[in-house]
Design a protein around this motif. Structure first.
Motif, short mmCIF file in Angstrom:
data_model
loop_
_atom_site.label_atom_id
_atom_site.label_comp_id
_atom_site.label_asym_id
_atom_site.label_seq_id
_atom_site.Cartn_x
_atom_site.Cartn_y
_atom_site.Cartn_z
N ASP A 35 0.82 -1.21 0.00
CA ASP A 35 0.00 0.00 0.00
C ASP A 35 0.86 1.26 0.00
OD1 ASP A 35 -2.23 1.54 -0.02
OD2 ASP A 35 -2.87 1.08 2.02
N GLY A 36 1.92 1.27 0.79
CA GLY A 36 2.76 2.46 0.87
C GLY A 36 3.66 2.65 -0.33
N GLY A 37 4.12 1.53 -0.92
CA GLY A 37 5.05 1.64 -2.03
C GLY A 37 4.39 1.81 -3.37
N LEU A 38 3.15 1.34 -3.52
CA LEU A 38 2.53 1.35 -4.85
C LEU A 38 1.25 2.17 -4.92
CD1 LEU A 38 2.93 -2.42 -5.80
CD2 LEU A 38 4.39 -0.50 -6.47
N LEU A 39 0.46 2.17 -3.87
CA LEU A 39 -0.88 2.74 -3.98
C LEU A 39 -1.01 4.11 -3.33
CD1 LEU A 39 -2.92 -0.51 -3.24
CD2 LEU A 39 -2.24 0.42 -5.47
N ARG A 40 -0.55 4.24 -2.10
CA ARG A 40 -0.74 5.50 -1.38
C ARG A 40 0.57 5.91 -0.72
NH1 ARG A 40 -5.73 4.79 2.51
NH2 ARG A 40 -4.43 3.09 3.27
N SER A 41 0.51 6.89 0.13
CA SER A 41 1.72 7.33 0.84
C SER A 41 2.01 6.39 2.01
CB SER A 41 1.54 8.77 1.34
OG SER A 41 0.55 8.79 2.37
N TRP A 42 3.25 6.47 2.52
CA TRP A 42 3.63 5.61 3.64
C TRP A 42 2.82 5.95 4.89
CZ3 TRP A 42 6.12 1.41 2.57
CH2 TRP A 42 6.97 1.38 1.47
N GLY A 43 2.51 7.23 5.04
CA GLY A 43 1.71 7.63 6.21
C GLY A 43 0.32 7.03 6.17
N ASP A 44 -0.32 7.03 5.00
CA ASP A 44 -1.65 6.44 4.89
C ASP A 44 -1.61 4.93 5.07
OD1 ASP A 44 -2.72 8.92 4.44
OD2 ASP A 44 -2.61 8.76 2.25
N ALA A 45 -0.51 4.29 4.69
CA ALA A 45 -0.41 2.83 4.78
C ALA A 45 -0.27 2.34 6.21
CB ALA A 45 0.75 2.33 3.94
N LEU A 46 -0.01 3.24 7.16
CA LEU A 46 0.12 2.83 8.56
C LEU A 46 -1.18 2.23 9.11
CD1 LEU A 46 2.23 5.70 10.16
CD2 LEU A 46 2.86 3.30 9.91
N VAL A 47 -2.29 2.42 8.39
CA VAL A 47 -3.55 1.87 8.84
C VAL A 47 -3.51 0.34 8.88
CG1 VAL A 47 -4.63 1.76 6.57
CG2 VAL A 47 -6.06 2.05 8.60
N TRP A 48 -2.71 -0.29 7.99
CA TRP A 48 -2.65 -1.76 7.96
C TRP A 48 -2.03 -2.36 9.23
CZ3 TRP A 48 -5.88 -3.93 5.02
CH2 TRP A 48 -6.22 -3.40 3.78
N PRO A 49 -0.86 -1.85 9.70
CA PRO A 49 -0.36 -2.39 10.98
C PRO A 49 -1.33 -2.16 12.13
CG PRO A 49 1.38 -1.23 9.82
CD PRO A 49 0.12 -0.97 9.07
N MET A 50 -2.03 -1.03 12.13
CA MET A 50 -2.99 -0.78 13.21
C MET A 50 -4.15 -1.78 13.16
SD MET A 50 -1.56 1.55 14.84
CE MET A 50 -2.88 1.74 16.01
N ILE A 51 -4.64 -2.07 11.95
CA ILE A 51 -5.70 -3.08 11.81
C ILE A 51 -5.19 -4.44 12.29
CG2 ILE A 51 -7.08 -4.37 10.14
CD1 ILE A 51 -7.33 -1.80 8.52
N GLY A 52 -3.96 -4.77 11.91
CA GLY A 52 -3.38 -6.04 12.33
C GLY A 52 -3.29 -6.17 13.83
#
Length: 196
Positions: A35-52
């Motif tokens: 998500d951070g490398g291809l789709l959105r910014s790294w900041g927005d991708a932090l949602v995945w670790p939080m969901i995990g």
């Protein structure tokens, strides 16, 4: 019984806590990188670790609060170890285990292994004094296969097992039930009193 003196680990079951945690970290770590490398910014991708973390927390708390669900079990040629408690093989009625295994069964309640349901986690281990206690497993059929093959080998092979079973008599194993709680609340039921 011809039990070898060499210490061999025949079956080992861990709690599964760290294995599940590692899988969780790999899955959500990959989502974070994708998500951070291809789709959105790294900041927005932090949602995945939080969901995990939010999804993993109930599992982690459950393992800590209810250790018997996925308890650590180890079977060696000398003993059966459940968590920190040990049962020497000299107390186990290996002839009964071997006879049942040759007949396609493996527990004290005579339930055929082929008919075991995945949700039936309990395996009964028969003792020489006629009692049998239950141990929980994630995959009880896998333990029954290892335990049955070991019992046949320890008793000298299938032919010797059948010959001894035809001549020797021993009490039918009675499953040990949980102790009734006393009037003042008492202690929790313990199926592993036989270890003490």
């Amino acid at each position: 019984m011809a039990i070898t003196g060499k210490w061999r680990v025949l079956y080992r079951q861990g709690t599964g806590f760290w294995r599940m945690t590692a899988k969780w970290a790999v899955v959500f770590g990959a989502l974070y990188l994708l998500d951070g490398g291809l789709l959105r910014s790294w900041g927005d991708a932090l949602v995945w670790p939080m969901i995990g973390i939010l999804l993993w927390a109930p599992f982690g708390i459950g393992v800590v609060w209810y250790p018997k669900k996925d308890q650590r079990v180890e079977l060696t040629t000398r003993e059966l170890r459940v968590r920190r408690k040990r049962l020497p093989m000299e107390k186990v009625n290996l002839l009964h285990v071997a006879r049942l295994w040759l007949e396609g069964r493996s527990t004290a309640d005579d339930q055929p292994v082929s008919e075991w349901i995945r949700f039936d986690r309990l395996v009964w281990v028969p003792l020489h004094d006629g009692r049998a206690f239950g141990v929980e497993f994630r995959d009880p059929a896998a333990f029954a296969k290892v335990f049955g093959a070991f019992a046949v080998e320890a008793c000298g092979g299938p032919d010797i097992v059948r010959a001894k079973a035809a001549t020797q008599t021993y009490p039918d194993p009675r499953p040990i039930r949980p102790r009734p709680a006393s009037a003042d609340g008492g202690s929790w039921p313990d199926l592993l009193d036989i270890f003490n």
